[in-house]
Design an enzyme around this catalytic site. Structure first.
Site, PDB file in Angstrom:
ATOM      1  N   ASP A 162      -2.686  -1.578 -11.916  1.00 25.70           N
ATOM      2  CA  ASP A 162      -2.352  -0.656 -13.000  1.00 25.70           C
ATOM      3  C   ASP A 162      -3.303  -0.814 -14.187  1.00 25.70           C
ATOM      4  O   ASP A 162      -3.686  -1.927 -14.552  1.00 25.70           O
ATOM      5  CB  ASP A 162      -0.929  -0.915 -13.496  1.00 25.70           C
ATOM      6  N   ASP A 210       4.310   5.275  -4.414  1.00 27.49           N
ATOM      7  CA  ASP A 210       4.058   3.899  -4.861  1.00 27.49           C
ATOM      8  C   ASP A 210       4.315   2.888  -3.740  1.00 27.49           C
ATOM      9  O   ASP A 210       4.590   3.262  -2.597  1.00 27.49           O
ATOM     10  CB  ASP A 210       4.919   3.613  -6.099  1.00 27.49           C
TER      11      ASP A 210
END
Length: 820
Positions: A220, A161
């Site tokens: 996202d 991430d």
């Protein structure tokens, strides 16, 4: 050195080798090299979408069991991936990451052994920053140690991430940070699929091939249609960058999580397969319904996604919300997807000559969802439901006489108003197959109490290839029908082929019935328009129109004034609302949004076809201009923004519609209750975790209520800012909490948590809404999204503290923490 005076040495050796070949069997051929890692898009599971931080050993093991018991392993799913929150908050004495022993009592190695024993693979989560998105240790500066740790545990997949990344924002920094982990993984000697998760920020499709096996192309995903539609639009054009070992990743799948319809989830699966996307399941497989498992386990679509040719489907056409994708397959077939992102049934078509299909007299179509086989002459066409996708596997066909023709049954239907006015439905039956169909008849089955009467012929004796039978129908809706969406089932019957086989084709159109708004003063942004046309992207409720995607704007800001309610449009827009003669007035401010100055623009309010109010030319930088429109007796309200060139960011700020006989000072619905406005100072805001850092101060630099807000200096890993309350707060009847946020140079996530009861039990939702640097938005948390510890009830009448989460190490401004 002696020299050979006879035959050359090379010739002698060659002769000896030739002689020896007659005496010994030929050597075995060398084994072909193994396929590259992630030669096809990875398939598996990740816990984040369904569980967030609630990950543990039991969940991962039981998910591995479910892969086997449901048949998903046999369908090709392999990776069981652990997301954030799996470790302790601090590294061990040796600097290594430490699995949380309460969550993983047997460690990650023990889980890996269990998963491997099922013939599956295990994935882990890391972060290319100092801390993960949830505040656990990141791997920036620890790449070698962490990569070796994961390899020692038996990890097969790494999702890496991008939170708390200390980045200067340059593409060079992203390449450096993600390459450092790539090199560290290589040095372990273990084959680990490397998933780059930097949200598409630095356009990784332009640089990440050879570094990662897949890379996120978007922010996202969320479990709603707007998010899915936006991500498809962003990822679909990136086909040239995908291939074996390097895939565009539009994020994990939400199929089964409950926020979308079955049609939308089938589109999710269809478009991920067509885009050669990784198929990473994000739902609880232990409780998944048969419908969810059927969508996830569709072998035809999995075969398209996993096709060894490794080509992402290319966009053939994209117009008015209708998209066609064309994906070549290794056996010579093509996969063709007809995608309808609009809110109503639509016929989506593509000429075979516009695809990669080779010339033929006819083509065989196999529907990936139904298995039905049909043939077409030169146009692939289907009536696709709203938010739906039809996927065909297509190949040339020599003899079309033995295969049923493809017949599309499309329809259009205007909005319906209860009562005698009714509305008009138009159906269209089109024969796309080779050969004439006969005895064509179409019927419309409306809801009980409604009538559907053909006003033009609904039958035809013959329909040649590419010919259409169009029928107009009068639809009568009972006066008592409430507003809503109602199905009308359509069926076309016909006969085909030399022996006149009987056949039918069906589709369904959803009728939208509108009624006038209820009595009261309401924010217009909470009322859905009947029709909405905008030059650039969608009309955005309660934010500006940032661009072509959903939810890509900021808080509406005109002449420096920030508005939390309104409609973000561009010039070249028109919105229509049905009022039914029950409303009296619209009051609004209008202006050019500060985020993208342009103009001048003119704003006009129409009461039916009469101008009820107009702004005249409005220029960028002007203060908001007020408009008041008399709507007495108006059936239809229209809002129009125009300019010489379309696309100027034009805002309707804080529009309020009054309907029925209500006082001018009655509250505007939905009612909002301010909890903290920071007009008197910091209102005793403090820090939940003092050791993690952060400060607060009153500031006039950003405010959505009054003249001040709160400036928060955030630590890189974040902290919770708020305060315990002297007396419990009663929010009975409220459905959500909100606050307004403007990010500084670094951007931030935002979230809301509350403490309830005498024990001050901590409850939060885990939405972690991201706001880009220098951008603004309203952060919202519904009470039904907030989770409390086991055994604790979220009692809205006994709220003891309110907290907001902010991070990334920069200054962040917030204001107007409120309940609605």
């Amino acid at each position: 050195m002696m020299r050979n005076r006879g035959r050359p040495v090379a010739a002698l050796v060659s002769s000896l080798a030739l002689c020896w070949s007659f005496l010994t069997p030929p050597a075995a051929q060398a084994a072909p090299p193994p396929p590259p890692l992630a030669a096809t898009p990875p398939m598996g599971f990740n816990n984040w979408n369904a569980f967030g931080c609630d990950v543990n050993e039991t969940l991962i093991k039981e998910t591995a069991d479910a892969f086997v018991s449901t048949g998903l392993k046999d369908a090709g799913y392999r990776y069981v991936n652990i997301d954030d929150c799996w470790s302790l908050r601090e590294r061990g004495p040796d600097g290594r990451l430490v699995p949380d022993p309460a969550k993983f009592p047997n460690g990650i190695k023990g889980v890996a052994d269990y998963v491997h024993g099922k013939g599956l693979k295990l994935g882990i989560y890391g972060d290319a920053g100092t801390k993960t998105c949830a505040g656990y240790p990141g791997s920036l500066g620890h790449e070698e140690l962490d990569a070796q740790t994961w390899a020692d545990w038996g990890i097969d997949y790494l999702k890496y991430d991008n939170c708390n990344n200390q980045s200067d924002g340059s593409q060079e920094d992203y390449v450096r940070r993600y390459t450092a982990m790539r090199q560290a993984l290589d040095r372990t000697g273990r084959s680990i699929v490397y998933s780059i998760c930097e949200w598409g920020t630095s356009r990784p499709w332009t640089w990440a091939k050879g570094i990662g096996h897949l890379w996120r192309t978007t922010g996202d995903i969320s479990d709603n249609w707007a998010s899915l539609r936006s991500i498809i639009r962003q990822n679909a054009p990136l086909a040239p960058y995908a291939g074996p070992g390097h895939w565009n990743d539009p994020d994990m799948m939400e199929i089964g999580n409950g926020g979308m319809t079955a049609t939308e989830y089938r589109t999710h699966m269809s478009m991920w397969a067509m885009m050669a996307a990784p198929l990473i399941i994000g739902t609880d497989l232990r409780t998944a319904s048969a419908e969810t498992l059927a969508i996830l386990g569709n072998r035809e679509l999995i075969a398209i996604d996993q096709d060894r040719l490794g080509v992402q489907g290319a966009v053939v056409s994209d117009e008015n919300g209708l998209m066609v994708l064309d994906k070549p397959l290794a056996n010579g077939d093509r996969a063709i997807a007809l995608y309808n992102s609009t809110d109503t049934l639509a016929t989506v078509s593509v000429a075979t000559g516009e695809t990669g299909l080779r010339d033929a007299g006819a083509y065989r179509l196999t529907d990936a969802w139904t298995g039905a086989t049909t043939q077409v002459k030169s146009t692939i066409s289907a009536a696709v439901p709203a938010h739906g996708t039809v996927v065909y596997r297509v190949r040339p066909l020599r003899d079309p006489t033995t295969v049923a023709p493809a017949v599309a049954l499309g329809a259009t239907l205007a909005t319906l108003v209860p009562g005698p006015a009714g509305g008009t439905l138009t159906t269209a039956v089109t024969n796309r197959g080779v050969g004439t169909i006969r005895d064509v008849a179409v019927t419309a089955d409306a809801p009980e109490g409604w009538t559907a009467t053909p006003a033009t012929p609904a039958r035809r004796s013959r329909l040649a290839t590419d010919a259409t039978l169009e029928t107009a129908w009068r639809i009568d809706v009972p006066a008592s029908t409430p507003a809503g969406r109602y199905p009308i089932d359509l069926t076309a019957s016909y006969r085909w082929g030399p022996t006149h086989h009987p056949a039918t084709t069906s589709s369904q159109i959803i009728a939208t019935v509108v009624t006038a708004p209820e009595d009261g003063r309401r924010h217009l942004s909470t009322i859905s328009p009947v029709t909405s046309v905008n030059a650039t992207g969608p009309v955005e409720p309660d934010q500006s129109n940032g661009g072509p995607l959903e939810n890509d704007g900021n808080l509406i800001t005109i002449g420096g004034q920030v508005h939390t309610r309104g409609l973000g449009t561009t010039t070249g827009s028109e919105l229509r609302y049905y009022l039914g003669g029950r409303c009296s007035r619209l009051v609004t401010d209008v202006g050019i949004d500060d985020e993208a100055p342009g103009g001048p623009a003119t704003f006009t309010v129409y009461a039916d076809d009469t101008v009820a109010a107009t702004s005249g030319p409005v220029t960028a930088g002007e203060a908001p201009k007020p408009l008041t429109a008399d709507l007495t007796g108006t059936a239809w309200l229209r809002l129009v923004a125009e300019s010489a060139t379309t696309g100027t960011h034009a805002d309707w700020a804080s529009p309020v519609l009054t309907c029925g006989d209500v006082p001018d000072d009655s509250p505007v619905l939905p009612e909002s209750r301010t909890l903290f406005s920071f007009e008197s100072g910091t209102e005793d805001f403090t820090i939940a975790n003092p050791g993690d850092g952060g400060t607060v101060a009153q500031s006039p630099l950003f405010h959505t209520e009054g003249t001040n807000g709160l400036k928060v200096s955030t630590p890189v890993a974040g902290n919770w800012f708020g305060r315990p309350l002297a007396t419990p707060l009663d929010l009975t009847g409220a459905t959500m909490l909100k606050f307004d946020l403007k990010a500084g140079d670094a951007g931030t996530v935002g979230e809301i948590a509350i403490q309830v009861g005498e024990g001050f039990s901590w409850c939060q939702g885990g939405l972690w809404t991201w706001t880009n640097a220098h951008s603004s938005r309203t952060i919202t948390e519904r009470f039904d999204q907030i989770s409390c510890p086991t055994g604790i009830t979220l009692d809205r009448s006994d709220i003891r503290a309110v907290w907001v989460f902010l991070n990334t190490g920069g200054e962040v401004f917030i204001d107007n923490i409120r309940a609605e």
